[in-house]
Design a protein around this motif. Structure first.
Motif, PDB file in Angstrom:
ATOM      1  N   VAL A   5       0.857  -1.179   0.000  1.00 54.10           N
ATOM      2  CA  VAL A   5       0.000   0.000   0.000  1.00 54.10           C
ATOM      3  C   VAL A   5       0.895   1.232   0.000  1.00 54.10           C
ATOM      4  O   VAL A   5       1.831   1.331   0.799  1.00 54.10           O
ATOM      5  N   TYR A   6       0.608   2.133  -0.899  1.00 53.59           N
ATOM      6  CA  TYR A   6       1.322   3.403  -0.965  1.00 53.59           C
ATOM      7  C   TYR A   6       0.624   4.411  -0.061  1.00 53.59           C
ATOM      8  O   TYR A   6      -0.596   4.589  -0.169  1.00 53.59           O
ATOM      9  N   VAL A   7       1.392   5.052   0.807  1.00 49.95           N
ATOM     10  CA  VAL A   7       0.890   6.139   1.637  1.00 49.95           C
ATOM     11  C   VAL A   7       1.603   7.391   1.143  1.00 49.95           C
ATOM     12  O   VAL A   7       2.810   7.563   1.366  1.00 49.95           O
ATOM     13  N   LEU A   8       0.849   8.230   0.442  1.00 47.62           N
ATOM     14  CA  LEU A   8       1.415   9.394  -0.237  1.00 47.62           C
ATOM     15  C   LEU A   8       0.948  10.674   0.424  1.00 47.62           C
ATOM     16  O   LEU A   8      -0.236  10.826   0.732  1.00 47.62           O
ATOM     17  N   ASN A   9       1.882  11.587   0.595  1.00 43.52           N
ATOM     18  CA  ASN A   9       1.621  12.840   1.286  1.00 43.52           C
ATOM     19  C   ASN A   9       2.049  14.011   0.422  1.00 43.52           C
ATOM     20  O   ASN A   9       3.152  14.009  -0.127  1.00 43.52           O
ATOM     21  N   GLY A  10       1.192  15.011   0.350  1.00 45.25           N
ATOM     22  CA  GLY A  10       1.421  16.163  -0.504  1.00 45.25           C
ATOM     23  C   GLY A  10       2.146  17.312   0.172  1.00 45.25           C
ATOM     24  O   GLY A  10       2.820  17.140   1.184  1.00 45.25           O
ATOM     25  N   GLU A  33       4.567   8.198   9.833  1.00 46.63           N
ATOM     26  CA  GLU A  33       5.134   7.077   9.088  1.00 46.63           C
ATOM     27  C   GLU A  33       5.321   5.869   9.999  1.00 46.63           C
ATOM     28  O   GLU A  33       4.977   4.742   9.629  1.00 46.63           O
ATOM     29  N   ALA A  34       5.861   6.091  11.196  1.00 49.87           N
ATOM     30  CA  ALA A  34       6.066   4.981  12.142  1.00 49.87           C
ATOM     31  C   ALA A  34       4.735   4.331  12.504  1.00 49.87           C
ATOM     32  O   ALA A  34       4.643   3.093  12.563  1.00 49.87           O
ATOM     33  N   GLU A  46       2.464  -4.181   3.479  1.00 46.00           N
ATOM     34  CA  GLU A  46       3.754  -3.521   3.336  1.00 46.00           C
ATOM     35  C   GLU A  46       3.460  -2.063   2.991  1.00 46.00           C
ATOM     36  O   GLU A  46       2.607  -1.777   2.152  1.00 46.00           O
ATOM     37  N   ILE A  47       4.160  -1.132   3.622  1.00 45.03           N
ATOM     38  CA  ILE A  47       3.889   0.288   3.445  1.00 45.03           C
ATOM     39  C   ILE A  47       5.010   0.949   2.657  1.00 45.03           C
ATOM     40  O   ILE A  47       6.188   0.843   3.019  1.00 45.03           O
TER      41      ILE A  47
END
Length: 145
Positions: A5-10, A33-34, A46-47
């Motif tokens: 999984v993608y965790v995307l931040n702008g 993130e942690a 999985e991140i």
């Protein structure tokens, strides 16, 4: 094998903990993130955690997620309110689910923040719950697998 999984931040999310803590809280992006990595481990995910201040980079990562991942958690920051490019990128990787997250309650803020361009193409929006919103988004994606 864990699902990616993608965790995307702008934009400006790299300033968390320093920028307007009365609105965004005291947690840093590293803290979030942690928490996402811990939640991912609990959920068998999985991140891939990333942040960019650049719209085109976020578009590239959404497209990459469409090739490699099973879902996206996206905090688009201010781009959520303005970016047709992010809207189109999310749409281009559909039916892969994406969930939009905002730390603050965008509906309780300035009127220009009440609507996002990305909301129509994600499966859900979580706002106003602070960092726990990321965990909830990950739980929702895990439940969809």
């Amino acid at each position: 094998m864990a699902k990616l999984v993608y965790v995307l931040n702008g934009p400006n999310l790299n300033m968390l903990g320093k920028r307007e803590p009365g609105i965004y809280g005291g947690a840093t992006l590293a803290d979030i993130e942690a928490e996402c990595r811990a939640a991912g481990a609990d959920l068998g995910l999985e991140i891939e955690f990333r942040q960019s201040n650049h719209e085109g980079v976020l578009v590239d990562w959404i497209q990459e997620a469409g090739e490699r991942g099973v879902g996206i958690v996206l905090n688009p920051g201010a781009y959520g309110h303005t970016s047709i490019a992010l809207h189109d990128a999310i749409r281009s990787v559909s039916p892969m689910p994406a969930i939009e997250v905002h730390l603050s309650n965008i509906h309780a803020r300035e009127p220009f923040r009440h609507k996002t361009m990305t909301a129509p193409v994600v499966v859900g929006v979580i706002c106003g719950l602070g960092p726990i919103g990321y965990r909830l988004a990950l739980e929702a994606l895990a439940a969809r697998q």
